[in-house]
Design an enzyme around this catalytic site. Structure first.
Site, PDB file in Angstrom:
ATOM      1  N   HIS A  73       0.844  -1.209   0.000  1.00 39.89           N
ATOM      2  CA  HIS A  73       0.000   0.000   0.000  1.00 39.89           C
ATOM      3  C   HIS A  73       0.876   1.255   0.000  1.00 39.89           C
ATOM      4  O   HIS A  73       0.546   2.264  -0.627  1.00 39.89           O
ATOM      5  CB  HIS A  73      -0.942   0.012   1.215  1.00 39.89           C
ATOM      6  CG  HIS A  73      -1.709  -1.266   1.384  1.00 39.89           C
ATOM      7  ND1 HIS A  73      -2.166  -1.718   2.594  1.00 39.89           N
ATOM      8  CD2 HIS A  73      -2.083  -2.207   0.464  1.00 39.89           C
ATOM      9  CE1 HIS A  73      -2.793  -2.874   2.424  1.00 39.89           C
ATOM     10  NE2 HIS A  73      -2.745  -3.192   1.146  1.00 39.89           N
ATOM     11  N   HIS A 285      -9.852  -2.178  -3.294  1.00 41.24           N
ATOM     12  CA  HIS A 285      -8.606  -2.378  -2.556  1.00 41.24           C
ATOM     13  C   HIS A 285      -7.576  -3.127  -3.405  1.00 41.24           C
ATOM     14  O   HIS A 285      -6.373  -2.854  -3.333  1.00 41.24           O
ATOM     15  CB  HIS A 285      -8.839  -3.123  -1.240  1.00 41.24           C
ATOM     16  CG  HIS A 285      -7.561  -3.328  -0.501  1.00 41.24           C
ATOM     17  ND1 HIS A 285      -6.981  -2.343   0.267  1.00 41.24           N
ATOM     18  CD2 HIS A 285      -6.685  -4.369  -0.494  1.00 41.24           C
ATOM     19  CE1 HIS A 285      -5.820  -2.760   0.723  1.00 41.24           C
ATOM     20  NE2 HIS A 285      -5.615  -3.998   0.287  1.00 41.24           N
ATOM     21  N   ASP A 289      -3.432  -2.714  -4.203  1.00 41.92           N
ATOM     22  CA  ASP A 289      -2.436  -3.794  -4.176  1.00 41.92           C
ATOM     23  C   ASP A 289      -1.703  -3.889  -5.520  1.00 41.92           C
ATOM     24  O   ASP A 289      -0.475  -3.998  -5.562  1.00 41.92           O
ATOM     25  CB  ASP A 289      -3.112  -5.148  -3.896  1.00 41.92           C
ATOM     26  CG  ASP A 289      -3.537  -5.294  -2.439  1.00 41.92           C
ATOM     27  OD1 ASP A 289      -3.023  -4.556  -1.582  1.00 41.92           O
ATOM     28  OD2 ASP A 289      -4.401  -6.149  -2.164  1.00 41.92           O
ATOM     29  N   HIS A 312      -0.827 -11.305  -4.684  1.00 43.63           N
ATOM     30  CA  HIS A 312       0.512 -10.699  -4.706  1.00 43.63           C
ATOM     31  C   HIS A 312       1.500 -11.638  -5.401  1.00 43.63           C
ATOM     32  O   HIS A 312       2.380 -11.202  -6.131  1.00 43.63           O
ATOM     33  CB  HIS A 312       0.999 -10.407  -3.286  1.00 43.63           C
ATOM     34  CG  HIS A 312       0.139  -9.395  -2.579  1.00 43.63           C
ATOM     35  ND1 HIS A 312       0.023  -8.096  -3.008  1.00 43.63           N
ATOM     36  CD2 HIS A 312      -0.647  -9.495  -1.486  1.00 43.63           C
ATOM     37  CE1 HIS A 312      -0.792  -7.444  -2.196  1.00 43.63           C
ATOM     38  NE2 HIS A 312      -1.216  -8.273  -1.270  1.00 43.63           N
TER      39      HIS A 312
HETATM   40 ZN   LIG Z   1      -3.717  -4.856   0.300  1.00 40.74          ZN
END
Ligand SMILES: [Zn+2]
Length: 333
Positions: A73, A285, A289, A312
């Site tokens: 973030h 959100h 990311d 991720h």
């Molecule tokens: Zn996140």
């Protein structure tokens, strides 16, 4: 450009450890992390090939012990503010979570930057289609984990068909993100956003995306807390999902008694412990990311990102594949 050192502190979402951060202006180009609590620790360039483990649902940079966890973030905020050179000193293993999104980082940074100086973030032009799949990630797992996933899939019907794809697109960084969760409050969500470094795309991001928080299920959080993780999470910095009876049963299995459960479920019936900023806050959100993870490319991706049930780990894998062959990309400095 950063005018003067920016200082702040906060708790890490997983470790619960408070860390103090100082962002210092730097002459050399690039973002570097420095663990000032470790003796003579080397600078860690915030680049894709230093991303180590993405197992804890966050992005970590560097090799343990010279490592900083949960940087995504913050990286998104640096990118949005046009910061392409800085040394980020931190005295602990995990970056502060602050508001759970990127808004507070953006506020802290934008107060201390020279807005007249033009951002010199380089452009990374995607020239070929590159895809990374969840199946490739699974193949790299130990057999025991693969087996557990297979059983989980049989029980829940969950398909391991996620992927992240980059392809040529000249308008900027076009992000097309899709989530698909069994939780009723999330379900299937899709969001498209074009980031082109213009003032209007930055403003849109700041206004409608930056404050969107990360999320997790109540029973998973309680499970993690019992095992010394998720210690910095609060219902303010994480959207905590409540799935009624299902959560109740899972918590009971992990040792909660009815009295504790009644206390936890005093909002029983609500789907989240704290109100949502947007019904699709979850997918918004994921944009934060993605923006943060793709800034570990060292620049701004010019291309289309399609992320279906992304992670991720997949963001990092697609970057590794992109940079594995110079024919895949061009760099404009
Ligand atoms: Zn996140």
């Amino acid at each position: 450009m950063i005018k003067k050192p920016i200082k702040f502190s906060g708790v890490g979402i997983h470790s619960g450890v408070v860390a103090n951060v100082v962002i210092r202006p730097a002459r050399a180009k690039g973002i570097f992390f420095k663990r000032v609590d470790l003796h003579d620790a080397e600078l860690i360039p915030a680049l894709w090939d230093n991303v180590q483990n993405t197992g804890l649902l966050s992005t970590s940079i560097g090799k343990s012990p010279n490592q900083v966890q949960t940087i995504e973030h913050f990286m998104a905020a640096l990118f949005l503010c046009g910061i392409d050179s800085a040394i980020v000193e931190i005295d602990g293993p995990e970056f502060p979570i602050l508001d759970g999104g990127a808004q507070q980082f953006i506020e802290l940074i934008s107060k201390n930057i020279d807005t007249k100086a033009k951002s010199k973030i380089k452009k990374i032009i995607v020239k070929k289609e590159i895809i990374a799949t969840r199946q490739e990630i699974i193949k790299q797992m130990p057999v025991i984990n693969r087996f557990a996933l297979w059983i989980h899939g049989l029980k829940t019907g969950r398909k391991e068909d996620g992927f992240v794809k980059l392809s040529p697109e000249s308008c900027g960084f076009l992000m097309d993100i899709t989530l698909d969760y069994p939780d009723a409050v999330i379900g299937k969500q899709k969001f498209e956003f074009i980031f082109d470094m213009s003032a209007s795309s930055k403003l849109k991001f700041k206004k409608h995306i930056a404050k969107c928080r990360t999320f997790g299920r109540l029973w998973e959080w309680e499970y993690l807390k019992k095992r010394g993780m998720g210690r910095g999470a609060t219902p303010e910095n994480v959207i905590v999902l409540m799935n009624g009876n299902e959560d109740w049963d899972k918590l009971k299995q992990s040792g909660y008694n009815d009295k504790d459960l009644k206390k936890l479920f005093k909002n029983h019936g609500a789907q989240t412990l704290t109100p949502l900023h947007y019904p699709d806050e979850f997918v918004r959100h994921k944009l934060i990311d993605a923006l943060g993870d793709f800034y570990t490319s060292g620049g701004m991706i010019v291309g289309k990102l399609e992320s279906y049930k992304g992670s991720h780990g997949l963001n990092n894998l697609v970057l590794k594949k992109l940079f594995s062959d110079p024919a895949n990309y061009d760099i404009i400095d």
